[in-house]
Design a protein around this motif. Structure first.
Motif, short mmCIF file in Angstrom:
data_model
loop_
_atom_site.label_atom_id
_atom_site.label_comp_id
_atom_site.label_asym_id
_atom_site.label_seq_id
_atom_site.Cartn_x
_atom_site.Cartn_y
_atom_site.Cartn_z
N ASN A 146 0.84 -1.20 0.00
CA ASN A 146 0.00 0.00 0.00
C ASN A 146 0.88 1.25 0.00
OD1 ASN A 146 -2.09 -1.88 0.38
ND2 ASN A 146 -2.05 -1.63 2.60
N ILE A 147 0.41 2.28 -0.69
CA ILE A 147 1.18 3.52 -0.77
C ILE A 147 0.21 4.68 -0.97
CG2 ILE A 147 1.52 3.30 -3.28
CD1 ILE A 147 4.31 4.56 -2.88
N ALA A 148 0.49 5.80 -0.33
CA ALA A 148 -0.33 7.00 -0.48
C ALA A 148 0.40 8.01 -1.37
CB ALA A 148 -0.62 7.62 0.89
N MET A 149 -0.36 8.96 -1.89
CA MET A 149 0.24 9.96 -2.77
C MET A 149 -0.53 11.28 -2.68
SD MET A 149 -1.85 7.66 -4.32
CE MET A 149 -0.55 6.50 -4.59
N ARG A 150 0.16 12.34 -3.07
CA ARG A 150 -0.45 13.67 -3.09
C ARG A 150 0.22 14.46 -4.20
NH1 ARG A 150 3.02 17.45 -0.60
NH2 ARG A 150 4.83 16.44 0.39
#
Length: 389
Positions: A232-236
């Motif tokens: 899992n990985i988040a981004m902005r």
């Protein structure tokens, strides 16, 4: 931008809602409100009940009041006034100016675009994905189609509604022809692995699809990934750098065949952590943060994350979940979480370019305000925003 008298932005944090993930939303929202920089943001807690009515009172900042539902807070609604955006009580007509709405919902009615569309129609800035992107992100088969066009690897799937379930033999034949068994059956519009089941054989499929369709109007059937491991990985989006910024990668640990809702959100080594009645969300799951990965696999996760983020919403701080076969190294997009549990703050704190929780909240708010334009009828010189772009 309009601000309070003490120059802090007044941010209405909305949480709760008519979702199976109601309690998780309450916990995520309190984590976020606790993480806000009180020098820059004045938090206005807004609880949404199971009938999707809004209530607000200072005591809603106390998570101990949620056992399971707080009482005594006045019902409120949002509108555009002569002063700009306000939250107003139904009785007494007390108005509280606000600058921005920050939803912290998981699942239908809060994460799926309906609430975002409500505030966009009112002209009130709202953080994260716009309404259309939120709706698309909630629909798993639609997100897979979009990211596939963007060059991201996805699993084949078959969809089934109630009409299709009526002819079980035809449905089984379609699954057999496309990828065979065992298969995973899951709702198309629910999050957190709610309703996910494993059909080992064709005989298991009809009952599992019926179970999913009792919760959702569409079921997705996919081949089971062997030797499954999740990443899992988040981004902005960084407006200054004009580039996608990525969080740390997490690899959830699980001994179960399915990382189901109970394990994700209710397990914490024998019970809920601390004194909270609700679960503490993803923080109660053991995980590896920034696991040691081959360079090419890490590069693929980063590349797929960027492509999917740009294709699906390009706003907020969503988290994308990938599946991988531990033996072959193959990677597939699984789903995107427009509003991840705990807002994924622990992933940002461990990123190559660390971002603390207060900084993450500031990013969400500033992005919402910057992505809005002045209303044509705005009498307030420094306030008033319209639809996020």
């Amino acid at each position: 931008m309009s601000v309070a008298n003490d120059n802090r932005l007044k941010v209405a944090v909305l949480f709760g809602g008519a979702s199976q993930e109601h309690d998780v939303s309450v916990v995520s929202a309190h984590q976020l409100m606790d993480g806000c920089d009180v020098r820059e943001i004045e938090v206005i807690p807004v609880y949404t009940d199971f009938e999707n009515r809004f209530f607000s009172a200072p005591f809603l900042r106390d998570i101990r009041r949620f056992k399971p539902k707080p009482s005594g807070a006045p019902e409120v609604f949002f509108r555009w006034s002569e002063r700009g955006p306000v939250m107003q009580t139904f009785q007494g007509h007390e108005q509280t100016p606000i600058d921005c709405v920050l939803p912290v919902f998981h699942g239908p009615f809060g994460e799926d675009g309906r609430l975002q569309g409500h505030f966009e129609m009112l002209g009130i800035p709202v953080t994260g994905f716009a309404a259309g992107s939120s709706a698309m992100a909630m629909r798993k088969d639609a997100t897979k189609a979009l990211v596939k066009l963007a060059g991201v690897n996805v699993l084949d799937h078959v969809t089934a509604n109630r009409a299709k379930l009526a002819d079980t033999q035809a449905l089984i034949a379609e699954v057999e022809a496309k990828f065979g068994f065992p298969t995973i059956v899951k709702p198309a519009n629910l999050g957190s692995s709610i309703g996910v089941g494993l059909a080992r054989t064709a005989a298991d499929l009809p009952a599992l699809v019926a179970y999913v369709l009792a919760q959702d109007n569409l079921a997705i059937i996919e081949p089971q990934v062997q030797n499954l491991v999740e990443y899992n990985i988040a981004m902005r989006w960084d407006r200054d750098a004009q580039d996608v910024k990525l969080s740390a990668i997490e690899r959830p640990k699980s001994g179960a065949e399915l990382l189901d809702f109970k394990e994700k959100y209710l397990s914490s080594g024998g019970g809920t952590k601390g004194s909270f009645l609700p679960s503490e969300g993803m923080l109660s799951l053991t995980r590896d943060i920034n696991p040691d990965l081959p360079a090419d696999m890490k590069a693929t996760i980063h590349d797929y994350a960027r492509r999917a983020f740009i294709a699906l919403g390009h706003r907020g701080a969503p988290r994308i979940d990938f599946m991988s076969n531990r033996e072959t190294g193959e990677i597939w997009f699984n789903e995107i979480n427009a509003i991840p549990g705990s807002y994924g703050f622990f992933l940002w704190e461990a990123a190559e370019e660390p971002l603390l929780f207060p900084e993450l909240v500031n990013h969400l708010v500033s992005e919402a305000l910057a992505g809005s334009v002045k209303r044509f009828d705005d009498p307030v010189p420094q306030g008033a925003y319209l639809l996020p772009r």
